[in-house]
Enzyme design. Structure first.
Site: not given
Ligand code: DSN
Length: 418
Positions: A229, A226, A200, A54, A56, A235
């Site tokens: 990707k 994120t 984003d 933990y 925080e 993730r």
């Molecule tokens: N859910 C993700 C995608 O598949 O693009 C992001 O929105």
């Protein structure tokens, strides 16, 4: 990764599920544009002992003892994120893209405030103001989209909306937009409204890191992403910002939204960011773009209409209407043929979200597996044959067999049991 695992009581039921998932990832062709495969090293680090801790708070300001190594880890990860993207500040704690976006929105707005985001039906993200998401329920979202004739973002409309509505925040970035976004136009819109610009870059952050997509970092107050990707990490999410927004962003991530960070994932982010700083990451991103361009060309040769006429990025969006099938049928047919993809709305789609008229395909994961352009020709042929025979289960089964033997040429995590 070493296949050796420590002794522990076997859970055959669970192991069977994990083994099936590994088999699925190995035997099928992964074409979901938002997915990728982490390196074996990142996979191993994701399972580190930091899962027990933990922490925080932030380095030197924790609410728990024993955080000296957590501090070291988080400081290292932040530094790598700042270096990779040339950012003034990095928060590496967001558990996912949604919590990164929630923190960014809350750092700038109060509930009920106005903001502009891309219409999800035109390729935006849920957390950019979709009515079913917190972003469209807590705040007053207004939408821009693409032009019907070009299927490119209507920047004049963005600027007009910005002047009329004077939103507090303008959000750009997309989940199924195959072209490069002109961030300067969004900057202009934000300046005319006196708004904060939040980008984003989840889908294209890998290409930004490699210098193959314009960076939104210098001209946005806040940038979210994120990490799983095109960036090819575990993730999770991250937020970059100008120094002036650092405290507000940090306060919204913790204690605003999240509790303790997932330190094992933060550790894996640190390694993925280090991988992205290596020169061969640029080669990977170049190849991913070449693969996508080749896929687009072959699909066009096979008579498919691509939204906006093609791609500049890692994804294509197919308009299936001239082939007399919908997105759901396409997704199901490809699945039977051993190809994983997702149905997707196309701009001005008349079908429901659960059906759609489109199919989104990406090349990030296949490129990680080692495919190059000539092999994309085969992949395009699998896709095209499956879609042209979407109601013929025996033909789909034959493609499935070809896909399975094709996939074996590109081993995934050799030596791993599950
Ligand atoms: N859910 C993700 C995608 O598949 O693009 C992001 O929105």
């Amino acid at each position: 990764m070493s296949p050796k695992r420590p002794d522990y009581p076997r859970d055959e039921q669970l192991e069977a599920i994990l083994a099936k998932e590994l088999g699925r990832q190995r035997d099928k062709l992964e074409m979901i544009a938002s997915e990728n495969f982490v390196s074996e090293h990142v996979l191993r680090i994701t399972a580190s002992v930091f899962t027990n801790k933990y922490a925080e708070g932030y380095p030197d300001q924790r609410y728990y003892g024993g955080c000296e190594f957590a501090d070291e880890l988080e400081i290292l990860t932040q530094a790598r994120a700042r270096k990779l993207f040339g950012a003034e500040h990095a928060n590496v704690q967001p558990h996912c893209g949604s919590s990164a976006n929630m923190a960014a929105l809350l750092a700038v707005m109060k509930p009920g405030d106005n903001f502009l985001g891309m219409n999800i039906a035109h390729g935006g993200h849920l957390t950019h103001g979709a009515p079913v998401s917190f972003s469209g329920r807590v705040f007053k979202a207004h939408y821009y989209g693409v032009r019907e004739d070009t299927e490119l973002i209507d920047y004049d409309h963005v600027i007009r909306l910005a002047e009329e509505l004077k939103p507090k925040l303008i959000m750009c970035g997309a989940s199924s937009y195959p072209r490069i976004i002109d961030f300067e136009k969004f900057r202009e819109a934000a300046d005319r409204a006196g708004a904060v610009l939040v980008t984003d870059m989840a889908h294209f952050s890998g290409m930004v890191a490699a210098g193959l997509y314009p960076s939104p970092v210098p001209i946005s107050e806040i940038v979210t992403s994120t990490t799983h990707k095109t960036l090819r990490g575990p993730r999770g999410g991250l937020i970059l910002s100008k120094r002036t927004f650092a405290k507000r962003v940090d306060d919204e991530v913790f204690p605003g939204i999240q509790g303790g960070p997932l330190l094992h994932v933060v550790a894996a982010k640190a390694l993925a960011l280090a991988e992205a700083l290596e020169p061969d990451f640029i080669d990977y991103q170049r190849q991913l773009l070449k693969n996508c361009a080749r896929l687009a060309a072959r699909l066009i040769d096979a008579g498919f209409r691509l939204v906006s006429g093609g791609t500049d990025t890692h994804l294509v969006l197919i308009d299936l209407r001239n082939k007399n099938l919908n997105g759901r049928q396409a997704e199901e047919a490809l699945d039977k043929a051993g190809i994983t993809a997702n149905k997707n709305t196309i701009p001005f789609d008349k079908e429901r979200f659960t059906v759609t008229s489109g199919l989104r395909l990406g090349t990030a994961a296949l490129t990680t597996r080692g495919l190059v352009e000539s092999e994309m020709d085969e992949v395009a042929d699998f896709v095209s044959t499956a879609l042209h025979n979407f109601e013929d289960d025996s033909k789909l089964k034959k493609i499935r067999e070809r896909v399975a033997s094709f996939s074996k040429k590109f081993p995934l995590y050799p030596g791993l049991d599950f």
